[in-house]
Every structure is written in structure tokens, then in C-alpha cells.
Design a protein around this motif. Structure first.
Motif, short mmCIF file in Angstrom:
data_model
loop_
_atom_site.label_atom_id
_atom_site.label_comp_id
_atom_site.label_asym_id
_atom_site.label_seq_id
_atom_site.Cartn_x
_atom_site.Cartn_y
_atom_site.Cartn_z
N GLU A 65 0.82 -1.21 0.00
CA GLU A 65 0.00 0.00 0.00
C GLU A 65 0.86 1.26 0.00
N ALA A 66 1.98 1.22 0.70
CA ALA A 66 2.85 2.40 0.76
C ALA A 66 3.38 2.76 -0.63
N THR A 67 3.81 1.78 -1.40
CA THR A 67 4.33 2.10 -2.73
C THR A 67 3.20 2.47 -3.69
N ALA A 68 2.00 1.96 -3.47
CA ALA A 68 0.87 2.27 -4.34
C ALA A 68 0.44 3.74 -4.23
N ARG A 69 0.90 4.42 -3.20
CA ARG A 69 0.57 5.84 -3.03
C ARG A 69 1.38 6.74 -3.96
N PHE A 70 2.28 6.12 -4.75
CA PHE A 70 3.15 6.89 -5.64
C PHE A 70 3.11 6.31 -7.04
N ALA A 71 3.40 7.16 -8.02
CA ALA A 71 3.49 6.70 -9.41
C ALA A 71 4.73 5.84 -9.61
N ALA A 72 5.80 6.16 -8.89
CA ALA A 72 7.05 5.40 -8.97
C ALA A 72 7.86 5.67 -7.71
N THR A 73 8.74 4.73 -7.38
CA THR A 73 9.66 4.90 -6.26
C THR A 73 11.04 4.38 -6.66
N LEU A 74 12.06 4.88 -5.98
CA LEU A 74 13.41 4.34 -6.14
C LEU A 74 14.07 4.38 -4.77
N HIS A 75 14.38 3.20 -4.25
CA HIS A 75 15.02 3.05 -2.94
C HIS A 75 16.46 2.60 -3.16
N ILE A 76 17.39 3.32 -2.57
CA ILE A 76 18.80 2.97 -2.68
C ILE A 76 19.33 2.71 -1.27
N SER A 77 19.91 1.53 -1.08
CA SER A 77 20.47 1.19 0.23
C SER A 77 21.99 1.28 0.17
N SER A 78 22.59 1.64 1.31
CA SER A 78 24.05 1.69 1.39
C SER A 78 24.48 1.48 2.83
N ASP A 79 25.78 1.25 2.98
CA ASP A 79 26.39 1.15 4.30
C ASP A 79 25.69 0.12 5.19
N VAL A 80 25.49 -1.06 4.64
CA VAL A 80 24.85 -2.14 5.39
C VAL A 80 25.85 -2.64 6.45
N LEU A 81 25.42 -2.61 7.69
CA LEU A 81 26.22 -3.09 8.80
C LEU A 81 25.51 -4.29 9.41
N VAL A 82 26.16 -5.43 9.41
CA VAL A 82 25.55 -6.68 9.88
C VAL A 82 26.27 -7.14 11.14
N GLN A 83 25.49 -7.55 12.11
CA GLN A 83 26.02 -8.15 13.33
C GLN A 83 25.51 -9.58 13.39
N ALA A 84 26.41 -10.53 13.17
CA ALA A 84 26.08 -11.95 13.25
C ALA A 84 27.37 -12.72 13.42
N GLY A 85 27.36 -13.61 14.34
CA GLY A 85 28.53 -14.45 14.53
C GLY A 85 28.53 -15.56 13.49
N PRO A 86 29.68 -16.14 13.22
CA PRO A 86 29.77 -17.25 12.26
C PRO A 86 28.78 -18.37 12.64
N GLY A 87 28.02 -18.82 11.67
CA GLY A 87 27.06 -19.90 11.89
C GLY A 87 25.81 -19.47 12.63
N ALA A 88 25.63 -18.18 12.83
CA ALA A 88 24.48 -17.68 13.59
C ALA A 88 23.17 -17.99 12.87
N VAL A 102 7.80 9.49 -6.57
CA VAL A 102 7.17 10.35 -7.57
C VAL A 102 5.67 10.33 -7.29
N HIS A 103 5.11 11.51 -7.04
CA HIS A 103 3.69 11.59 -6.70
C HIS A 103 2.79 11.18 -7.86
N LEU A 104 1.65 10.63 -7.50
CA LEU A 104 0.61 10.31 -8.48
C LEU A 104 0.09 11.60 -9.11
N ASP A 105 -0.41 11.50 -10.33
CA ASP A 105 -1.01 12.67 -10.98
C ASP A 105 -2.16 13.22 -10.14
N SER A 106 -2.93 12.34 -9.51
CA SER A 106 -4.06 12.79 -8.69
C SER A 106 -3.58 13.62 -7.49
#
Length: 173
Positions: A65-88, A102-106
Motif C-alpha cells: 500500500e505504501a508504494t501504491a501511493r506513488f506513481a514510482a519509487t526508487l530506494h537505494i540502500s548503502s552502508d549495510v552493517l551486519v552483526q552476526a557471529g559465524p554460523g548464527a 514520484v507523486h501520483l497525478d491525482s
């Protein structure tokens, strides 16, 4: 501090970062076929966003529903920091996101001539991940806006009321 060491930890980091990128791509391309939630989430997913808290199937619907509120979206992720021990079997990760909507025309018509067609957010996501038989899946995810530019979408009245109740801020409705 990141406990990740060795090849196993690097593989977990890579798999979780790839899962995050795939989730964002699925959202932006709106590839919401019947199997998409299981490719990214556990059945007990819990999300926390500026629009509230949702769990399970409601959390999945919330994403759609959140993405349907827009004509288009672009999500860019960066700097992923993961905390997990080996075999976790579980992990925690945080990442930055730049989200362009990008807003809908309406929405633009309702706001009148000269309305800004974009709503942009810089935010921080946090998530808990669980290793399943099919690989890592997101079990909890939250997003916090650090900054915004432009106006948020026009929300249905019931959603705008809920946002006002949750945040104390007047939502665009």
C-alpha cells in the motif's frame, strides 16, 4: 561491534545485503506476485514505519500500500552493517536508504499548479534477520526518517488520523 569474522561471516553479510537490495528492487518494480513475501520475510514479520506498526500479512500489505501511493519509487540502500557471529541463526543489520517517490497525478492535481512532483527521504533502516531453510529472511524491520524534502503523499483519511495519533504530527490527508 560487528562480530563477523571469517568466510562464513562475510557470506552472511553478503547474503543479507543482497536480500535488502532485492527487497528494495521488488518494491520499486512492484513485483508483488503471490510468492514475493516469502522470498524476503518470515511469517511473523513486524514493521515499524512513520505510518505505524504492522505484523504478519498486515505488514506485507502495508509495504504494498505504501508504494501504491506513488506513481514510482526508487530506494537505494548503502552502508549495510551486519552483526552476526559465524554460523548464527539470527542477525541484526542497519543500513542507510535514500528514497525517492514520484507523486501520483491525482496528488499533483489536488495540490495545484506548481506542486513538487517528488517526495524524497533520507533514512535509516534497522532489521532483525532469521536464517531459514531458504536462506536469510527479515523478521523485523523499522525505518526512521532523518530528513525529508517535499510533501508526503495524500493519505486516506483513516491513515492520516492514525499517523496523527501515533506521531502527534498532522498528516497530509
Amino acid at each position: 561491534m560487528n562480530e563477523m569474522t571469517g568466510t562464513t561471516g562475510l557470506r552472511d553479510h553478503f547474503e543479507i545485503a543482497t536480500l535488502i537490495s532485492g527487497f528494495f528492487r521488488t518494491m520499486d518494480e512492484r513485483r508483488y506476485d503471490g510468492g514475493w513475501p516469502g522470498a524476503y520475510f518470515t511469517d511473523d514479520l513486524r514493521t515499524t514505519t512513520p505510518l505505524g506498526v504492522a505484523e504478519g500479512a498486515d505488514a506485507v500489505r502495508h509495504v504494498e500500500e505504501a508504494t501504491a501511493r506513488f506513481a514510482a519509487t526508487l530506494h537505494i540502500s548503502s552502508d549495510v552493517l551486519v552483526q552476526a557471529g559465524p554460523g548464527a541463526r539470527t542477525a541484526h543489520a542497519s543500513w542507510n536508504a535514500h528514497m525517492t517517490h514520484v507523486h501520483l497525478d491525482s496528488t499533483l492535481r489536488a495540490r495545484g499548479e506548481g506542486a513538487n512532483p517528488l517526495f524524497t527521504v533520507g533514512g535509516i533502516y534497522e532489521g532483525d534477520f532469521r536464517r531459514t531453510d531458504s536462506g536469510w529472511r527479515i523478521s523485523r524491520m523499522s525505518v526512521r526518517a532523518v530528513w525529508t524534502r517535499g510533501e508526503p503523499p495524500v493519505l486516506p483519511e483513516e491513515t492520516a488520523v492514525r499517523v496523527t495519533e501515533l506521531t502527534g504530527a498532522q498528516a497530509s490527508g
